[in-house]
Motif scaffolding. Structure first.
Motif, mmCIF file in Angstrom:
data_model
loop_
_atom_site.group_PDB
_atom_site.id
_atom_site.type_symbol
_atom_site.label_atom_id
_atom_site.label_comp_id
_atom_site.label_asym_id
_atom_site.label_seq_id
_atom_site.Cartn_x
_atom_site.Cartn_y
_atom_site.Cartn_z
ATOM 1 N N THR A 61 108.648 33.347 -11.533
ATOM 2 C CA THR A 61 108.575 34.319 -12.619
ATOM 3 C C THR A 61 109.860 34.297 -13.428
ATOM 4 O O THR A 61 110.931 33.968 -12.913
ATOM 5 N N THR A 62 109.752 34.634 -14.694
ATOM 6 C CA THR A 62 110.900 34.758 -15.577
ATOM 7 C C THR A 62 110.772 36.064 -16.354
ATOM 8 O O THR A 62 109.717 36.355 -16.908
ATOM 9 N N LYS A 63 111.847 36.837 -16.366
ATOM 10 C CA LYS A 63 111.855 38.104 -17.082
ATOM 11 C C LYS A 63 112.987 38.100 -18.100
ATOM 12 O O LYS A 63 114.097 37.666 -17.796
ATOM 13 N N TYR A 64 112.688 38.573 -19.287
ATOM 14 C CA TYR A 64 113.697 38.722 -20.331
ATOM 15 C C TYR A 64 114.129 40.181 -20.331
ATOM 16 O O TYR A 64 113.349 41.069 -20.648
ATOM 17 N N THR A 65 115.365 40.426 -19.940
ATOM 18 C CA THR A 65 115.863 41.791 -19.848
ATOM 19 C C THR A 65 117.050 41.983 -20.791
ATOM 20 O O THR A 65 117.523 41.037 -21.426
ATOM 21 N N LEU A 69 118.409 36.631 -19.014
ATOM 22 C CA LEU A 69 117.236 36.006 -18.414
ATOM 23 C C LEU A 69 117.340 36.070 -16.899
ATOM 24 O O LEU A 69 118.340 35.626 -16.318
ATOM 25 N N ILE A 70 116.311 36.623 -16.243
ATOM 26 C CA ILE A 70 116.288 36.724 -14.790
ATOM 27 C C ILE A 70 115.089 35.923 -14.290
ATOM 28 O O ILE A 70 113.961 36.127 -14.746
ATOM 29 N N SER A 71 115.353 35.007 -13.366
ATOM 30 C CA SER A 71 114.253 34.226 -12.793
ATOM 31 C C SER A 71 114.188 34.481 -11.303
ATOM 32 O O SER A 71 115.185 34.766 -10.643
#
Length: 96
Positions: A61-65, A69-71
């Motif tokens: 998963t990859t989240k744009y916060t 960028l948090i993977s």
């Protein structure tokens, strides 16, 4: 070594249990089909007809916060689909 980790309770597996007498379990990664069959028969007191196993890969998963960028990823596991004899069933909702 505990062979059966936990049962899988989803809509698809529950429907298979009602129609085809197939039930899903998360099992130990090193367990083979014979060990899974013996563990299910001993735990639930049913006759197992067949066992199908599959290794489930981890989901990435990859989240744009706000902080960037948090993977991440989930854990991989082994899944077993067990078919029991006609007329027998496994009830996950009652205590054993």
């Amino acid at each position: 070594m505990s062979i059966i980790v936990k049962p899988i309770i989803t809509e698809k597996i529950t429907k298979d249990g009602e129609i085809f007498n197939r039930f899903g379990f998360v099992v130990d990664k090193k367990a083979n089909k014979v060990q899974i069959k013996k563990a299910v028969e001993a735990t639930y007191g049913v006759s197992v007809v067949s066992v199908n196993t599959m290794n489930v890969r981890p989901d990435r998963t990859t989240k744009y916060t706000k902080s960037g960028l948090i993977s991440g990823k989930s854990n991989a596991y082994k899944k077993a689909i067990v078919q029991v004899q006609e007329g027998e069933t496994i009830d996950f909702y009652n205590n054993i």
